[in-house]
Design a protein around this motif. Structure first.
Motif: not given
Length: 699
Positions: A370-378, A513-527
């Motif tokens: 939801x937008x609520x969950x997105x809001x928490x990530x932002x 690179x650090x910005x991408x890594x920080x954001x990916x950690x919110x989504x548990x994304x891969x390298x």
């Protein structure tokens, strides 16, 4: 062959105003192109476009009544197939000639020509040029088929049986070559020389066009219609400015609105209206939007850009007493403004914070919640970025702005006018007494919305905007929603450019690179996802830099080093562009490329170390000495950020580098000697490629 001017007009019911200009341009350009392809246009022919709410027309100069005949060579078949051993025509050849309308006597006129493999039979003939009626019929058919019509209508023509498809029902066709009617037909209409003027103000309901050249003037004088789109637009601009000047005000500048209004009227008449001053308590963006979007009015601003209670109406009629027209428009706009005031008053009865739970009920994406969950990530992403920039107070402001950034989506005003999202959030935040940088960050976090748009006005706004765009870009990449070809349903290219611009133009100490890594950690994304996002962003950056005038080689030289601090990219690119203009640049770039290729072929790591006692040749000693003198200076300039001077300092290496490659064998038989020379080249490579990979400049 003598020529005359041509006029073609298709008279229709009211055309869609937002595409009228494009329809008119397409109508005239395709018509002229088709006539030219038929050989009916003389050199220097000019095309004029006419487009009004009820007509599309084109005036073309120097049009021939008949195209010139031309000689054509018709390829038939191999001679061995068309002629027998005695040279007589075979049945296959006779059949081919018959299909072309030729008799057996044409065999004697055939010509043989070898195509490099065999003799081929050709028939040389004179092809009669197209008549204007033939060429124009084809041209009008092509023109209508290629019109950029957003949606067609199906309607019956006058016979009551046949149906045709077009953007709007057509009721008249004019085709005049000089003063003569050209016999063509389209959409069930046959060409004539009559059209219709203004619905209410024409002197004559039917205007008989005397000749192609009198069309525009007759429509003005007899039909009360300014047929040319540009001429009508210019007249509106003139009248708007004159009416505004009388009030000491200025009309709002909006090209899209101006084009739309131009497409709605046949002969403009600008009138002045006004509304009650009490409505000015509503944010002016709301009032301006409702007047422009719903009523097509031009709001009037004072010298400071503040909205007044006066507006301009572009009427399609010009009565002796305009008071009823003005009064009617004022009555129509009043309920619209009252609605805006009602929404504004109602929205302020609830705080932004109190609306926060409502975001959980709004779907963002079925795979991202939801937008609520997105809001928490932002909020999480923005807080992590803020901690790299400022102290606790700054982090708190960023977190608050991020948390409240989307809440105005739940308000009545934004529900009615989605274009006001962010803007209304700022007004409501100010109404609640929140800090200005928090309030403006709520509005600015959508910026930059398009190419050339302004960046957020404060660091708080920049951080929230970065977090919002990073969440969108990384989140959608993490679920496989990448742009493909020309399809980009989530506007990720625009989001990427927004991120890149903020990182390059604000000088914030943020590593990409650090910005991408920080954001990916919110989504548990891969390298793997991180690498895909970086490649995507750098590709967009390369395209953007090339669009700004840099060459592909210059851009590649800078970006191939994958600079992590993107604020350095413009300075590095500027330095490379200056270096590329030096006389020594081509030779140094070529040498650098050669060094890169040599080092790539070496197994294992080559350290940039040189043992002076192993230097034997005068050329390698000279290069070592030149590097010892030049490299420290270039490195110092690099560390201070003077990339241009750092690269310019390398110019003195040209002569010793050239001499080295002419006189020294790098791959010596002695392993120690070879390793030392490779170390010298590695030192050279290191010195030359701190700002950019100069080998990319080699042709």
């Amino acid at each position: 062959m003598s020529t005359r001017n041509l006029l073609v007009e298709l008279f229709v019911e009211e055309l869609p105003p937002k595409v009228l200009k494009k329809l008119g341009e397409s109508f005239s350009s395709v018509l002229a192109e088709s006539l030219k392809a038929s050989g009916l246009l003389a050199d220097g022919s000019a095309v004029s476009t006419f487009a009004s709410p009820r007509r599309l027309a084109a005036h073309v100069t120097n049009v021939s009544a008949k195209a010139a005949d031309k000689q054509v060579a018709q390829k038939l078949m191999p001679a061995t197939v068309g002629l027998d051993a005695n040279g007589n025509a075979t049945p296959a050849l006779l059949k081919k000639l018959q299909a072309l309308g030729e008799s057996e006597s044409a065999v004697a006129k055939l010509r043989k020509e070898n195509d490099g493999k065999a003799d081929i039979l050709f028939l040389d003939a004179t092809q009669a040029g197209a008549t204007l009626a033939e060429g124009l019929q084809k041209a009008i058919d092509d023109t209508l088929a290629k019109l950029p019509i957003p949606k067609v209508m199906t309607y019956q023509i006058n016979d009551g049986w046949e149906s045709v498809n077009f953007v709007r029902p057509a009721h008249g066709l004019v085709a005049l070559h000089g003063s003569e009617v050209v016999p063509i037909s389209v959409l069930g209409l046959s060409a004539g020389n009559t059209t219709q003027g203004h619905r209410f103000e024409a002197k004559n309901p039917v205007v008989t066009i005397t000749s192609a050249d009198t069309y525009a003037q007759q429509l003005i004088e007899e039909g009360a219609v300014i047929a040319g789109f540009d001429a009508r637009r210019a007249e509106i601009v003139k009248q708007l400015q004159a009416a505004a000047d009388k009030q000491g005000l200025k009309p709002i500048d909006d090209d899209a609105l101006l084009d739309e209004v131009t497409a709605l009227v046949e002969r403009p008449n600008v009138l002045l209206g006004q509304f009650e001053e009490e409505f000015l308590a509503v944010p002016q963006e709301c009032l301006i939007l409702t007047m422009k979007a719903n009523q097509k009015y031009f709001p009037l601003l004072d010298a400071s850009g503040k909205l007044t209670n006066k507006f301009l109406i572009v009427s399609n009629i010009n009565p002796a007493d305009a008071s009823k027209v003005i009064g009617g428009n004022e009555r129509v706009v009043r309920p619209r403004l009252a609605d805006a005031k009602f929404f504004f008053d109602q929205d302020r009865k609830k705080t932004l914070e109190s609306r926060l739970p409502g975001l959980a009920k709004v779907v963002y994406h079925n795979k991202l919640g939801s937008q609520g969950e997105r809001n928490e990530r932002v909020v999480a992403i923005a807080s992590a970025i803020a901690q790299q920039i400022g102290g606790d107070g700054f982090v708190a402001k960023v977190a608050q702005a991020a948390r409240l950034s989307k809440i105005d989506l739940l308000t009545d005003m934004v529900g009615e006018f989605p274009e006001l999202q962010g803007i209304m959030g700022r007004y409501y935040a100010q109404h609640e007494g929140l800090a200005d940088d928090v309030a403006y960050a709520i509005e600015d976090h959508y910026r930059p919305r398009f190419a050339g748009d302004e960046l957020p006005r404060s660091q708080v706004g920049v951080v929230v905007a970065l977090a919002d765009k990073l969440e969108t870009l990384v989140g959608l990449f993490s679920i496989g929603e990448k742009p493909t070809g020309d399809k980009d349903p989530f506007a990720l290219r625009r989001q990427a450019l927004g991120i890149l611009r903020m990182l390059m133009e604000t000088d914030l100490p943020l590593a990409f690179d650090q910005l991408i890594a920080q954001t990916l950690s919110v989504f548990n994304g891969s390298q793997e996802v991180a690498e895909a996002i970086k490649a995507f962003c750098f590709d967009r950056l390369a395209v953007n830099l090339r669009d700004q005038g840099a060459s592909a080689q210059e851009v590649d030289a800078v970006l191939s080093l994958s600079p992590n601090q993107l604020a350095e990219v413009p300075r590095r690119l500027s330095a490379v562009q200056v270096f590329a203009n030096l006389a020594e640049a081509p030779a140094l770039a070529a040498a650098n490329k050669r060094v890169s290729n040599i080092l790539k072929k070496v197994e294992g790591e080559v350290k940039a170390e040189v043992k002076a006692e192993l230097l034997q040749e005068a050329a390698e000693k000279a290069l070592h000495q030149a590097l010892a003198e030049t490299k420290p200076k270039a490195d110092q300039l690099f560390e201070t950020g003077d990339y241009t001077a750092s690269l310019q300092a390398l110019a003195v290496l040209k002569a010793p580098v050239d001499t080295f490659f002419d006189a020294v064998m790098v791959n010596a038989d002695d392993p120690a000697l070879k390793a030392n020379r490779l170390g010298l080249l590695a030192t050279l490579h290191q010195a030359m490629n701190r700002v950019a990979d100069l080998s990319k400049l080699a042709s």
